[in-house]
Write a protein that holds these residues in place. Structure first.
Motif, PDB file in Angstrom:
ATOM      1  N   LYS A  79       6.451  -5.105  -0.154  1.00  0.00           N
ATOM      2  CA  LYS A  79       6.461  -6.391   1.262  1.00  0.00           C
ATOM      3  C   LYS A  79       6.737  -7.548   0.541  1.00  0.00           C
ATOM      4  O   LYS A  79       5.227  -8.152   0.355  1.00  0.00           O
ATOM      5  CB  LYS A  79       5.563  -5.251   1.695  1.00  0.00           C
ATOM      6  N   PHE A  80       7.180  -7.747   0.172  1.00  0.00           N
ATOM      7  CA  PHE A  80       7.330  -9.620  -0.833  1.00  0.00           C
ATOM      8  C   PHE A  80       7.167 -10.393  -0.212  1.00  0.00           C
ATOM      9  O   PHE A  80       6.136 -11.569  -0.503  1.00  0.00           O
ATOM     10  CB  PHE A  80       8.606  -9.762  -1.342  1.00  0.00           C
ATOM     11  N   ARG A  81       7.401 -10.313   1.688  1.00  0.00           N
ATOM     12  CA  ARG A  81       7.050 -11.961   1.850  1.00  0.00           C
ATOM     13  C   ARG A  81       5.109 -11.839   1.703  1.00  0.00           C
ATOM     14  O   ARG A  81       5.139 -12.962   2.359  1.00  0.00           O
ATOM     15  CB  ARG A  81       7.557 -11.476   3.220  1.00  0.00           C
ATOM     16  N   CYS A  82       4.847 -10.626   1.818  1.00  0.00           N
ATOM     17  CA  CYS A  82       3.379 -10.513   1.917  1.00  0.00           C
ATOM     18  C   CYS A  82       2.564 -10.382   0.725  1.00  0.00           C
ATOM     19  O   CYS A  82       1.320  -9.928   1.297  1.00  0.00           O
ATOM     20  CB  CYS A  82       3.090  -9.460   3.115  1.00  0.00           C
ATOM     21  N   GLY A  83       3.323 -10.467  -0.101  1.00  0.00           N
ATOM     22  CA  GLY A  83       2.499 -10.431  -1.813  1.00  0.00           C
ATOM     23  C   GLY A  83       2.435  -9.139  -2.164  1.00  0.00           C
ATOM     24  O   GLY A  83       1.584  -8.841  -2.570  1.00  0.00           O
ATOM     25  N   VAL A  84       3.368  -8.286  -1.450  1.00  0.00           N
ATOM     26  CA  VAL A  84       2.244  -6.616  -1.760  1.00  0.00           C
ATOM     27  C   VAL A  84       3.440  -6.330  -2.304  1.00  0.00           C
ATOM     28  O   VAL A  84       4.992  -5.860  -1.427  1.00  0.00           O
ATOM     29  CB  VAL A  84       2.546  -5.730  -0.337  1.00  0.00           C
ATOM     30  N   VAL A  85       3.370  -5.305  -3.499  1.00  0.00           N
ATOM     31  CA  VAL A  85       4.337  -4.384  -4.251  1.00  0.00           C
ATOM     32  C   VAL A  85       3.582  -3.178  -4.751  1.00  0.00           C
ATOM     33  O   VAL A  85       2.339  -3.037  -4.944  1.00  0.00           O
ATOM     34  CB  VAL A  85       4.754  -5.755  -5.858  1.00  0.00           C
TER      35      VAL A  85
END
Length: 91
Positions: A58-64
């Motif tokens: 979830k790139f916008r949340c900084g989760v990869v």
């Protein structure tokens, strides 16, 4: 110049699907030079936001994912190499 004594640019960067490519940030800095060349004389601090691990990106949340985290780490290393090599005026 006078502007460089007064201005510091802070460029933030986060994980993106294009990592480890540095093309996005390179083009961003190049366009800054195209439209406001005096800014290239200013100090530029690049801030790498980092990431949190997750089952899905979830790139916008900084989760990869683990795979995208490895790509981001390679991207950060590539940024460091670009800065050290000073390949272009935007670096």
């Amino acid at each position: 110049g006078a502007l460089s004594a007064l201005c510091t640019i802070i460029t933030t960067t986060s994980p993106t699907p294009s990592n480890p490519s540095t093309e996005l940030i390179s083009e961003t800095l190049k366009s800054m030079g195209d439209f406001a060349p005096e800014l290239l004389q200013c100090r530029n601090i690049i801030v790498c936001d980092g990431y949190r691990s997750g089952a899905a990106s979830k790139f916008r949340c900084g989760v990869v994912t683990e795979e995208r985290a490895e790509a981001y780490e390679a991207y950060v290393e590539a940024l460091q190499e670009l800065v050290q090599a000073a390949e272009s005026s935007c670096w």
